[in-house]
Design a protein around this motif. Structure first.
Motif, PDB file in Angstrom:
ATOM      1  N   ILE A 280       0.871  -1.173   0.000  1.00  0.00           N
ATOM      2  CA  ILE A 280       0.000   0.000   0.000  1.00  0.00           C
ATOM      3  C   ILE A 280       0.908   1.222   0.000  1.00  0.00           C
ATOM      4  O   ILE A 280       1.696   1.423   0.927  1.00  0.00           O
ATOM      5  CB  ILE A 280      -0.927   0.014   1.235  1.00  0.00           C
ATOM      6  CG1 ILE A 280      -1.782  -1.253   1.274  1.00  0.00           C
ATOM      7  CG2 ILE A 280      -1.811   1.254   1.221  1.00  0.00           C
ATOM      8  CD1 ILE A 280      -2.513  -1.452   2.595  1.00  0.00           C
ATOM      9  N   GLU A 281       0.803   2.023  -1.046  1.00  0.00           N
ATOM     10  CA  GLU A 281       1.657   3.207  -1.184  1.00  0.00           C
ATOM     11  C   GLU A 281       0.834   4.469  -0.955  1.00  0.00           C
ATOM     12  O   GLU A 281      -0.094   4.766  -1.704  1.00  0.00           O
ATOM     13  CB  GLU A 281       2.285   3.252  -2.583  1.00  0.00           C
ATOM     14  CG  GLU A 281       3.148   4.481  -2.806  1.00  0.00           C
ATOM     15  CD  GLU A 281       3.781   4.521  -4.191  1.00  0.00           C
ATOM     16  OE1 GLU A 281       4.827   5.167  -4.352  1.00  0.00           O
ATOM     17  OE2 GLU A 281       3.223   3.887  -5.115  1.00  0.00           O
ATOM     18  N   ASP A 282       1.174   5.212   0.094  1.00  0.00           N
ATOM     19  CA  ASP A 282       0.511   6.479   0.394  1.00  0.00           C
ATOM     20  C   ASP A 282       1.348   7.602  -0.215  1.00  0.00           C
ATOM     21  O   ASP A 282       2.433   7.915   0.269  1.00  0.00           O
ATOM     22  CB  ASP A 282       0.383   6.648   1.911  1.00  0.00           C
ATOM     23  CG  ASP A 282      -0.433   7.885   2.290  1.00  0.00           C
ATOM     24  OD1 ASP A 282      -0.722   8.710   1.397  1.00  0.00           O
ATOM     25  OD2 ASP A 282      -0.758   8.038   3.475  1.00  0.00           O
ATOM     26  N   ASP A 283       0.840   8.205  -1.289  1.00  0.00           N
ATOM     27  CA  ASP A 283       1.592   9.225  -2.035  1.00  0.00           C
ATOM     28  C   ASP A 283       0.990  10.616  -1.837  1.00  0.00           C
ATOM     29  O   ASP A 283       1.008  11.457  -2.721  1.00  0.00           O
ATOM     30  CB  ASP A 283       1.604   8.858  -3.523  1.00  0.00           C
ATOM     31  CG  ASP A 283       2.517   9.753  -4.343  1.00  0.00           C
ATOM     32  OD1 ASP A 283       3.652  10.005  -3.906  1.00  0.00           O
ATOM     33  OD2 ASP A 283       2.088  10.217  -5.416  1.00  0.00           O
ATOM     34  N   ILE A 284       0.502  10.872  -0.635  1.00  0.00           N
ATOM     35  CA  ILE A 284      -0.240  12.102  -0.375  1.00  0.00           C
ATOM     36  C   ILE A 284       0.622  13.364  -0.500  1.00  0.00           C
ATOM     37  O   ILE A 284       0.125  14.450  -0.773  1.00  0.00           O
ATOM     38  CB  ILE A 284      -0.907  12.033   1.023  1.00  0.00           C
ATOM     39  CG1 ILE A 284      -1.965  13.118   1.177  1.00  0.00           C
ATOM     40  CG2 ILE A 284       0.137  12.075   2.139  1.00  0.00           C
ATOM     41  CD1 ILE A 284      -2.827  12.950   2.402  1.00  0.00           C
TER      42      ILE A 284
END
Length: 470
Positions: A280-284
């Protein structure tokens, strides 16, 4: 362009050159007259530029000679240590401290260094209001009807188009809209894992993600993280037999602001795919880069659909709109099922207005200026911390994002610093909330999303003085 804006632009440009080492201590600056000629400004505006830089200790005035880069000017403080969390999964959540810090959210009487979001002063509020009015006119039934389960088509299309900037090459059908990035991460966790599973994360890590994982019954394995390059790959390799999922913020994670090199991202994606472990990649924070080019994402190297890329506009455009999305790869049907159960639909009017903002090019103009402002803020904040905080202070060197991580001497407990600061109407984020382990008690995160001003400088000076007392 207003005189105030122009004066700030010129002063910040010179400050950047000094901070980046282009102008060295002792170098002579152009004369007031030369500055007037070069930028087409008045003598008063030019003098104001130099007075501001002098007040910041960037330059010194020498009578009958001119202005010179100060030998006391900003120098980079040492980097914080690479984190060394326990190799055992943990669930020791600092719930009371987190609740204290986030209870301050929205309190206009406090200087909120603790909340990682851009100030409303940095956001295009008037333009957003117009887009909302336009969306109510254009949408079927004025936006009162349910959106399709997958979300607003125009928004998904615009996000897909923008993915080309980081090598995503997404299609509108690859995306699902969500109520912010944390909702996207939540859907991913519920779709992929079950209570008792172990999830690997960076350490330190965003408190909301830690709380979410614990609330869903996961065990969290925190991994060593470098303040510049992010997650230590060797630590992840050793952890592979223990983990079921991995959740990372490769681009400008909070609180460190580190950015994982592309070769590291590629290696991690291949490693996890080999062992059939979803990422899961959080690119916020990906759009908030300080350099010349947006960094790639782990999703850029995903050949098997095992990277679930999450993002939103919460850190770039409108925190309160709660508009986010996820490209879930091969797990799309699982996520749609979970979204149906938990959300049914997203807010039609808000999604349409954001889609239009992206489509018209207004977002690109806004984000370009926001990046510049945040970079200038970082330089000013870092300079003030170097000037006012006690000897031995270490700071991160974020390459983007909204935060500076400050590591103080071991004998300082930042829970106590928080209590002292809040009495002076200053809210900080103690380091302990960014972990489930007994570490980072001598650290704090400072948000750089508040516009730089004399008041902010004064608050950082107050905070530095409080730290010296401890």
């Amino acid at each position: 362009m207003s005189k105030d804006f122009l004066y700030n632009e010129i002063a910040n440009g010179i400050a950047r050159q000094i901070s980046n080492g282009i102008l060295q201590p002792g170098d002579k600056l152009p004369s007031v007259r030369s500055l007037c000629h070069e930028h087409g400004i008045s003598m008063n505006t030019a003098k104001r530029v130099f007075l501001e830089l002098e007040a910041q200790s960037f330059i010194d005035a020498k009578p009958q000679s001119g202005y010179y880069v100060s030998k006391r000017s900003y120098t980079k403080l040492p980097l914080p240590e690479v984190s060394r969390p326990s190799s055992r999964a943990n669930d020791n959540e600092p719930d009371e401290l987190i609740s204290k810090v986030y209870a301050n959210m929205g309190d206009e009487n406090l200087t909120l260094f603790s909340i990682s979001a851009p100030s409303g002063d940095l956001l295009p509020l008037a333009k957003l209001k117009k887009e909302i009015l336009q969306a109510t006119r254009e949408l079927r039934e004025g936006g009162t009807a349910y959106e399709p389960l997958q979300g607003n088509l125009k928004l998904r299309r615009m996000v897909a188009i923008r993915s080309l900037t980081w090598g995503g090459n997404l299609h509108e059908d690859d995306l699902i809209t969500t109520n912010g990035a944390i909702n996207a991460v939540s859907l991913c966790l519920m779709a992929l894992g079950k209570p008792g599973d172990t999830i690997a994360m960076e350490s330190p890590c965003y408190p909301g993600t830690l709380q979410l994982a614990i609330s869903l019954g996961f065990k969290v394995l925190e991994l060593p993280t470098h303040p510049i390059t992010g997650l230590e790959i060797d630590a992840l390799k050793k952890a592979i037999p223990k983990i079921n999922l991995c959740l990372l913020v490769p681009n400008f994670n909070t609180p460190l602001g580190s950015c994982m090199p592309d070769e590291h991202k590629k290696e991690i994606v291949a490693l996890l795919a080999k062992h059939d472990i979803p990422l899961i990649e959080d690119d916020i924070y990906g759009d908030l880069y300080f350099g010349t080019q947006r960094p790639k994402c782990c999703k850029s190297f995903d050949k098997e659909g095992k990277v679930l890329w999450c993002s939103s506009i919460s850190k770039t455009l409108a925190p309160g709109y709660r508009v986010g999305w996820v490209a879930p790869g091969r797990y799309k049907e699982q996520l749609l099922k979970i979204k149906l159960i938990h959300s049914i639909s997203s807010a039609s009017i808000i999604q349409e207005s954001v889609a239009n903002f992206l489509k018209t090019g207004k977002y690109e103009n806004h984000i370009r200026q926001l990046r510049r402002t945040l970079h200038d803020n970082y330089l000013h904040y870092a300079h003030a911390i170097a000037q006012y905080f006690p000897e031995g202070t270490k700071t991160s060197r974020p390459q983007g994002g909204l935060a500076i991580w400050i590591e103080l001497s071991k004998e300082i407990n930042t829970k106590h610093l928080y209590e002292l600061a809040i009495k002076q109407r200053i809210s900080i984020a103690p380091g302990r909330i960014f972990t489930l382990q007994n570490q980072f008690e001598n650290c704090i995160r400072i948000c750089i999303g508040l516009p730089w001003s004399d008041e902010i400088r004064s608050k950082l000076k107050q905070l530095g003085n409080l730290t010296k007392k401890l």
